[in-house]
Design a protein around this motif. Structure first.
Motif, PDB file in Angstrom:
ATOM      1  N   ILE A  81       0.844  -1.205   0.000  1.00 14.63           N
ATOM      2  CA  ILE A  81       0.000   0.000   0.000  1.00 14.63           C
ATOM      3  C   ILE A  81       0.875   1.248   0.000  1.00 14.63           C
ATOM      4  CG2 ILE A  81      -1.639   1.354   1.355  1.00 14.63           C
ATOM      5  CD1 ILE A  81      -2.947  -1.241   2.233  1.00 14.63           C
ATOM      6  N   GLU A  82       1.922   1.264   0.825  1.00 15.50           N
ATOM      7  CA  GLU A  82       2.840   2.407   0.838  1.00 15.50           C
ATOM      8  C   GLU A  82       3.518   2.589  -0.519  1.00 15.50           C
ATOM      9  OE1 GLU A  82       5.119   3.019   4.864  1.00 15.50           O
ATOM     10  OE2 GLU A  82       4.917   0.867   4.504  1.00 15.50           O
ATOM     11  N   VAL A  83       3.935   1.482  -1.120  1.00 12.77           N
ATOM     12  CA  VAL A  83       4.582   1.541  -2.430  1.00 12.77           C
ATOM     13  C   VAL A  83       3.618   2.132  -3.454  1.00 12.77           C
ATOM     14  CG1 VAL A  83       5.561   0.161  -4.307  1.00 12.77           C
ATOM     15  CG2 VAL A  83       6.162  -0.367  -1.942  1.00 12.77           C
ATOM     16  N   ALA A  84       2.357   1.690  -3.409  1.00 14.65           N
ATOM     17  CA  ALA A  84       1.351   2.184  -4.351  1.00 14.65           C
ATOM     18  C   ALA A  84       1.129   3.685  -4.188  1.00 14.65           C
ATOM     19  CB  ALA A  84       0.036   1.431  -4.150  1.00 14.65           C
ATOM     20  N   MET A  85       1.001   4.131  -2.941  1.00 15.28           N
ATOM     21  CA  MET A  85       0.775   5.555  -2.689  1.00 15.28           C
ATOM     22  C   MET A  85       1.972   6.386  -3.155  1.00 15.28           C
ATOM     23  SD  MET A  85      -2.267   5.765  -1.297  1.00 15.28           S
ATOM     24  CE  MET A  85      -2.350   7.284  -0.370  1.00 15.28           C
ATOM     25  N   ASP A  86       3.183   5.900  -2.874  1.00 15.57           N
ATOM     26  CA  ASP A  86       4.381   6.629  -3.279  1.00 15.57           C
ATOM     27  C   ASP A  86       4.541   6.675  -4.793  1.00 15.57           C
ATOM     28  OD1 ASP A  86       5.007   7.139  -0.670  1.00 15.57           O
ATOM     29  OD2 ASP A  86       6.492   5.537  -0.490  1.00 15.57           O
ATOM     30  N   ALA A  87       3.929   5.710  -5.484  1.00 12.98           N
ATOM     31  CA  ALA A  87       3.993   5.694  -6.946  1.00 12.98           C
ATOM     32  C   ALA A  87       2.915   6.566  -7.577  1.00 12.98           C
ATOM     33  CB  ALA A  87       3.856   4.266  -7.463  1.00 12.98           C
ATOM     34  N   GLY A  88       2.093   7.223  -6.742  1.00 12.60           N
ATOM     35  CA  GLY A  88       1.102   8.151  -7.257  1.00 12.60           C
ATOM     36  C   GLY A  88      -0.279   7.568  -7.446  1.00 12.60           C
ATOM     37  N   TYR A  89      -0.536   6.380  -6.858  1.00 12.93           N
ATOM     38  CA  TYR A  89      -1.842   5.736  -7.008  1.00 12.93           C
ATOM     39  C   TYR A  89      -2.611   5.859  -5.695  1.00 12.93           C
ATOM     40  CZ  TYR A  89      -0.100   3.749 -11.346  1.00 12.93           C
ATOM     41  OH  TYR A  89       0.408   3.593 -12.616  1.00 12.93           O
ATOM     42  N   GLU A  90      -3.854   6.309  -5.796  1.00 15.75           N
ATOM     43  CA  GLU A  90      -4.667   6.487  -4.597  1.00 15.75           C
ATOM     44  C   GLU A  90      -5.228   5.171  -4.095  1.00 15.75           C
ATOM     45  OE1 GLU A  90      -7.632   9.405  -5.330  1.00 15.75           O
ATOM     46  OE2 GLU A  90      -6.199  11.047  -5.653  1.00 15.75           O
ATOM     47  N   ALA A  91      -5.357   4.180  -4.986  1.00 15.39           N
ATOM     48  CA  ALA A  91      -5.911   2.885  -4.601  1.00 15.39           C
ATOM     49  C   ALA A  91      -4.939   1.773  -4.982  1.00 15.39           C
ATOM     50  CB  ALA A  91      -7.251   2.649  -5.291  1.00 15.39           C
ATOM     51  N   PRO A  92      -4.696   0.810  -4.082  1.00 13.76           N
ATOM     52  CA  PRO A  92      -3.797  -0.301  -4.394  1.00 13.76           C
ATOM     53  C   PRO A  92      -4.249  -1.100  -5.614  1.00 13.76           C
ATOM     54  CG  PRO A  92      -4.280  -0.239  -2.043  1.00 13.76           C
ATOM     55  CD  PRO A  92      -5.195   0.759  -2.698  1.00 13.76           C
TER      56      PRO A  92
END
Length: 294
Positions: A81-92
């Protein structure tokens, strides 16, 4: 365009790439990036695409995905989830779809067992774009001759296809964590026994090393005690991506060594990984390359 004007133009584009590396967690739209380059926002996207062969949007996506994939593969303490958020995605879920579309694996599957071949292929455009302006020219003043002490190390060998080095790195990271040899406490070295450009993949040989004077207990991972011997070395610091150290090695062997009057010692070229991506932005990675001398 004169050479000086072209150099200034490239320097402005270089600022953009450095800014993207430094601000992957920020908004990176055309207005922001054209301002960094001091170009008109109405033309910047065309100028960027013409220079690098891919759009600003795709470049930013690839840069974020590269950092995300490194965190998945080599930083197990960071949640998906952290990786997804840091990549600019609001949802996993959106991150998982985009990741699978690009690499053929869901993030969870990649973290467990990365398929490196499609991963390497996916970043071809990013690598090509970066090397257009990020190729460093070296000179004799960049090289320092130092007397290096003997360094006891723990060694994990990688033998075989260099495209699969990521698997060995993952095993070595896991072993280091298990025995408490963090890179913050124990310097990281690579010893280059062969050149991937001239060695058949099956014969490629690289050592992953962690500095330690501890006794190495028998282990299933095949880690053994080793030694980087004392001696004089020509040292060249490489700042930026450490994916390809060949230009720096080529400078040492082709240009610096013949002109220096020195002779190489009977020990392979090796490097110390001073800082690592994704812990620092890719253009700030520091690697010291050592050419052993007589």
């Amino acid at each position: 365009m004169t050479k000086t004007a072209l150099e200034r133009y490239h320097a402005r584009m270089q600022r953009v790439l450095d800014y993207i590396d430094q601000h992957l967690d920020s908004e990176l739209g055309l207005t922001t990036l054209s301002g960094v380059a001091a170009f008109s926002k109405h033309h910047f996207h065309r100028q960027f695409t013409a220079t690098f062969g891919l759009s600003v949007h795709r470049y930013v996506q690839l840069a974020r995905m590269k950092r995300a994939s490194y965190r998945l593969a080599f930083r197990s303490s960071t949640s998906i989830i952290e990786v997804a958020m840091d990549a600019g995605y609001e949802a996993p879920e959106a991150f998982a779809r985009a990741f699978r579309q690009r690499f053929g694996q869901l993030p969870s599957a990649f973290r467990k067992s990365p398929d490196w071949e499609p991963w390497l292929a996916a970043f071809g455009p990013l690598t090509n774009a970066r090397t257009m302006l990020m190729t460093t020219s070296y000179c004799a003043d960049d090289v320092t001759i130092l007397d290096m002490p003997a360094t006891p190390v723990a060694v994990m060998e990688h033998r075989g296809d260099p495209t699969r080095i990521g698997e060995t790195i993952r095993r070595f990271i896991a072993w280091r964590k298990a025995v408490g040899l963090s890179p913050k406490l124990s310097a990281t070295y690579n010893v280059f026994h062969s050149d991937p450009r001239t060695t058949p993949p099956a014969d490629f040989h690289l050592d992953l090393c962690a500095a330690t004077d501890r006794a190495i207990a028998p282990n299933e991972q095949g880690v053994e005690a080793g030694l980087i011997p004392a001696g004089r070395c020509a040292v060249l610091r490489v700042i930026g991506s450490s994916d390809d150290l060949e230009p720096a090695a080529l400078y040492l062997y082709r240009d610096w060594l013949p002109a220096s009057g020195e002779e190489a010692r009977d020990f392979p070229l090796y490097c110390q990984r001073v800082s690592f991506f994704p812990d620092v932005p890719e253009h700030e990675v520091v690697t010291d390359l050592f050419l052993p001398l007589r």
